[in-house]
Scaffold this motif. Structure first.
Motif, PDB file in Angstrom:
ATOM      1  N   THR A  48       0.831  -1.207   0.000  1.00 55.47           N
ATOM      2  CA  THR A  48       0.000   0.000   0.000  1.00 55.47           C
ATOM      3  C   THR A  48       0.864   1.255   0.000  1.00 55.47           C
ATOM      4  OG1 THR A  48      -1.810  -1.135   1.120  1.00 55.47           O
ATOM      5  CG2 THR A  48      -1.742   1.248   1.313  1.00 55.47           C
ATOM      6  N   GLU A  90      -7.417   1.224  -0.853  1.00 56.86           N
ATOM      7  CA  GLU A  90      -7.919   0.047  -0.167  1.00 56.86           C
ATOM      8  C   GLU A  90      -9.319   0.290   0.402  1.00 56.86           C
ATOM      9  OE1 GLU A  90      -4.966  -1.140   2.588  1.00 56.86           O
ATOM     10  OE2 GLU A  90      -5.994  -2.973   3.151  1.00 56.86           O
ATOM     11  N   ASP A 163      -5.755  -1.141  -5.119  1.00 54.58           N
ATOM     12  CA  ASP A 163      -5.286  -1.722  -3.859  1.00 54.58           C
ATOM     13  C   ASP A 163      -6.324  -2.690  -3.298  1.00 54.58           C
ATOM     14  OD1 ASP A 163      -3.887  -2.273  -1.601  1.00 54.58           O
ATOM     15  OD2 ASP A 163      -3.595  -0.184  -0.992  1.00 54.58           O
TER      16      ASP A 163
END
Lengths: 244, 330, 365
Positions: A48, A90, A163
């Motif tokens: 990430t 994410e 992500d």
């Protein structure tokens, strides 16, 4: 990986700190034009952080990030986005109080929706048509993920950074998502994809880069890694094996 | 089904609060003064909204609570005095057109002066304290003191008179209820500004970016928007709105002193807390609620007017701890 | 031991015990604090005159008030605007007791105790209700509550005397007509106000040392940890809200006691002297100028700002007389504009010297 001249994105010795913590210790990575590159690794390996550093959301303390011949290292996030890099974080970055349409509109160029792209997106994610004027916050987790990816491809992009799109999704949703990613792959979209689900990685990845402790420790063809159990186990350990 | 119904109740209850209070006041006050007070309350509410909306947007977008916001109200009111003095020829005549032109000039001047000061303020004061809430509170309070003192340096310590234009004095009667003409005019102007703001936020790309930024700054940047530039614009607009509020409030009171902004600060904070920090819609409803409460209670029990707003705030907080329309936490 | 502390000469044991092993710090600051202590201890003799006595008493009271505020702001990281409310509650406690006709030490003690108790209950209530909210929310709510308290004090005439406030008689020993000795001591008549001053001074000293104890106790350590990272403290199993509430309650009790002293010194109490928002701004100025997170900063801050309030005006008057001809400049330096200059100093300190004067003196760089 044969990172020849067709690499559109290249990271060289990228170091990133978050506060007092050193997360990336010299990441070297190349993403080839028109291919899907998987970024794999254990939790906390720095995947990430790598995506966020490319987007300029964290600053690299050291090292170079070159996108299509241009250095991104000193650019601000909005500049980087405007070069044609779309980022799906994410947490998906959905604006819950805005409608689906408004979420999509934000990602378009100032002229607004371009019909061919809009048609293509609504074709891939028909659910969005139904929810078009609903608040995005009312969508299910999977629907939000669809929206996040739809938003990323509503304009012509040169690189997608995605992500962990399958995180927390039901198996049916994962299948839908893989279908959408395969369609993007068939259209020769360049994607750098972080994924924990090895099956997904195997299905959509052309190339793979494996990270550990803030470095890239392996690069190569996705198919080669998928076919080599020993290597898989050595690189990814139990966390990935569990997903198999 | 039952759950559904309850959810609907919960969603719509905050909207129903204002009409309920207006209706509840009718038997308590009596039809005659009720209409007068309702219009007065709405007018006060809309003026408060102008001031509070800027503050809530600034907070929502950048997590900055500007304790010096009231200073821009003061500046707007004083600039109005300065601008209207040479225009006395226009305001003293009973020509409605000339009066309105003069007021429009004053409104624009007040907004421009406050907005320009807001630009400087953002550069000099706010920029240093992003992400540091403690220093934010301290430095903006210090800046509030400085601006108020500078106002006294420029305009002098004594209160200045700001007579209403000739054709906006007096009252019109609706039935047997007298309604001040100026209040109607202020209500119209305030609603027009609120509507313009609504359209800007709902119908323009920039408005969309602002609303998205309130929810998630980082993603807005990742979509290619320079949030810093957007924020400076919002900060200037917010302070300009405060200046407008100061102009209208000063004109309504017909006198301006250096405490005019301070007197609003607490009401504005109450509005923000009631409405939910960062929510413009909540801010509107909160402002109207506070305006109405002040006027109704001011009629029934004059001493309790300000206190009643604080009690209203406490009651709403006990019911909805994060305000009527809470925004997502950053 | 940090490098800064290596240069600190440890005071002898009992002295170190008195200051809770937390001496002011470097040698210059130690000397300054000692000088201030001596100056305040002998203030009636060193600075004779009613005005100087009033200024000295005010400094003492503000030392408590500001130090107790720093307990919240500097040590725990809570911004409250209700501190003057607690100050006022203490002052009204004593004022109401004495104004209702019972003039005696019992009334003074009972009033102070009642004020402190009410302050503690109110602080606990506010803390439990709103300290779980975001910091900025808490600040705004305390601002509203403080103005509510001011309204109550102005409206509840029977009890508080409304806006006019309460004027009352203090016990005979504290009145100006009372002389402790037949003859002046070192040229100073030791009358009621001087005795009142010494009561104030001793109370200040005791309360200050008590607060020094608190911030250097395990409790103080938890409070500072909350300021630095509340989530980590929560994760370690501490109830952050409970600790914050405790800090508020302690701070409120101290402020109420300072208020009780204020009432005794002034022999008057009203909304303007103990409840106004401008007083709250004064407290903020003092904490920030002195330095947040250091009780010694409260001493410096209180002295600098109180002296500025009384004497900066004289300085400004001199400057404005000297430049009388220049229109804008003379307005800037008008004696009534002292608050402008304090405001500028305040902003400069927040910007360039966030640790304040004492914080600066205590650190090496």
């Amino acid at each position: 990986m044969t990172a020849g001249n067709d690499a559109i994105l290249r990271l060289q010795g990228v170091h990133t700190d978050i506060g007092r913590y050193r997360i990336l210790h010299g990441v070297d990575l190349a993403v080839r034009r028109g291919r899907v590159t998987m970024l794999l690794g254990r939790n906390g390996a720095g995947k990430t952080t790598t995506l966020r550093t490319i987007m300029g959301l964290w600053r690299a303390r050291q090292g170079q990030i070159i996108f299509d011949g241009q250095s991104l290292t000193a650019l601000e996030t909005p500049h980087i986005a405007r070069l044609g890099i779309a980022y799906v974080p994410e947490n998906m970055g959905i604006f819950g109080k805005l409608t689906v349409r408004e979420n999509m509109l934000l990602a378009t160029a100032p002229r607004g929706f371009a019909q061919p792209y809009l048609d293509r997106v609504l074709d891939s994610f028909p659910m969005l048509k139904v929810k078009w004027d609903s608040a995005a916050g009312s969508l299910s987790g999977g629907q939000k993920q669809m929206l996040a990816i739809a938003r990323a491809i509503i304009e012509q992009r040169r690189l997608l950074l995605i992500d962990e799109p399958t995180k927390g999704l039901s198996p049916a949703m994962v299948d839908q998502l893989v279908g959408a990613l395969l369609r993007l792959k068939a259209e020769q979209t360049t994607i750098l994809l972080v994924e924990q689900n090895f099956r997904v990685a195997e299905a959509v990845g052309d190339e793979v880069a494996v990270m550990d402790e803030g470095r890239v420790i392996h690069t190569g063809a996705m198919a080669a890694l998928a076919g080599d159990d020993t290597l898989q186990h050595r690189l990814l350990g139990l966390s990935m094996a569990a997903a198999l | 089904m039952k759950e559904d119904w309850r959810n609907h109740m919960r969603r719509w209850a905050p909207y129903a609060l204002t009409p309920l209070i207006i209706l509840a006041a009718l038997p308590a006050i009596g039809a005659g003064p009720w209409l007068t007070l309702t219009v007065a309350g709405l007018t006060m509410g809309i003026m408060l909204f102008l001031v509070a909306s800027g503050l809530t947007l600034i907070f929502g977008l950048m997590d900055v609570l500007n304790f010096a916001h009231a200073a821009f109200v003061t500046v707007g009111a004083y600039v109005t005095v300065t601008v209207l003095r040479p225009l006395a020829g226009w305001t003293m005549q009973t020509s409605l057109t000339l009066n309105l032109i003069a007021l429009l000039v004053a409104l624009i001047a007040a907004a421009a002066a406050s907005g320009a000061l807001g630009f400087v303020f953002e550069r000099v004061i706010i920029r240093q304290v992003y992400g540091a809430p403690l220093r934010q509170i301290l430095i903006t309070i210090g800046a509030l003191t400085i601006i108020e003192q500078l106002v006294v340096v420029i305009w002098g310590p004594q209160a200045l008179v700001l007579p209403k234009p000739a054709s906006l004095r007096g009252s019109v009667f609706i039935g047997s209820s007298p309604i001040e003409t100026y209040r109607l005019a202020a209500l119209a102007v305030g609603l027009a500004v609120a509507l313009a703001m609504h359209l800007f936020l709902r119908r323009t790309r920039l408005g969309l970016v602002v609303r998205a930024g309130v929810e998630n700054r980082e993603m807005v940047q990742a979509l290619g928007y320079h949030i810093r530039r957007v924020f400076i614009g919002v900060f200037m607009a917010g302070t300009a709105l405060a200046g407008m509020g100061g102009m209208m409030w000063g004109q309504y009171q017909e006198t301006v002193n250096s405490q005019i902004g301070d007197s609003m600060t607490i009401l504005v904070f109450i509005i923000l807390i009631i409405g939910g920090l960062g929510s413009v819609g909540g801010c509107f409803i909160g402002a109207i609620l506070v305006g109405l409460t002040t006027n109704y209670v001011g009629f029934l029990a004059p001493k309790m007017a300000l206190g009643s707003n604080i009690l209203l705030m406490a009651a709403i907080l006990l019911w909805q701890p994060r305000g009527l329309f809470p925004m997502a936490e950053h | 031991m940090t490098p800064a502390q290596q240069f600190v000469r440890r005071p002898p044991g009992w002295l170190s015990w008195i200051v809770s092993d937390d001496p002011p710090g470097r040698i210059g600051l130690n000397v300054l604090m000692l000088a201030i202590l001596l100056a305040l201890a002998f203030a009636p003799f060193l600075f004779p005159g009613t005005k100087a006595l009033g200024v000295s008493a005010r400094i003492c009271i503000f030392v408590i008030l500001v130090a107790s505020y720093d307990l919240m702001l500097g040590y725990t990281g809570i911004v409250s605007f209700a501190h003057t409310m607690f100050f006022g509650i203490g002052a009204y406690g004593v004022a109401i007791m004495l104004a209702k006709g019972w003039v005696g030490w019992g009334a003074v003690i009972l009033g102070a105790a009642a004020g402190a108790a009410v302050a503690a209950v109110v602080a606990a209530f506010i803390g439990m209700l709103s300290l779980r909210l975001r910091a900025i929310f808490f600040s705004m709510i305390t601002l509203a509550i403080a103005s509510f308290a001011q309204i109550v004090a102005e409206q509840w005439r029977n009890l508080t005397g409304g806006e006019d406030g309460l004027t009352f008689s203090v016990p005979a020993v504290l009145r100006p007509s009372f002389h402790l000795f037949a003859k002046p001591v070192f040229g100073v008549v030791v009358n009621g106000p001087v005795i009142t001053y010494y009561i104030t001074f001793v109370a200040t000293l005791i309360l200050f040392l008590l607060m020094l104890r608190i911030v250097n106790s395990p409790l103080g350590l938890v409070l500072r940890a909350i300021r630095e990272n509340e989530f980590r403290v929560e994760a370690m199993g501490y109830q952050v809200v409970a600790y914050r509430t405790l800090a508020c309650v302690l701070s409120a009790v101290m402020a109420a006691l300072a208020g009780a002293l204020m009432a005794l010194v002034l022999r008057y109490n009203g909304p303007d002297v103990t409840l106004s928002f401008s007083l709250m701004i004064d407290i903020l100025l003092m904490v920030v100028i002195g330095g947040m997170g250091s009780l010694y900063g409260a001493v410096i801050g209180a002295i600098v700002v109180v002296l500025a309030q009384y004497y900066l005006q004289n300085v400004l008057a001199m400057i404005s007389a000297a430049i009388a001809g220049m229109p804008v400049m003379s307005a800037l330096f008008h004696p009534d504009r002292w608050l402008l200059w304090l405001g500028i100093i305040f902003v400069l300190i927040v910007t360039f010297l966030p640790q304040g004067i004492v914080g600066r003196l205590r650190s090496r760089h």
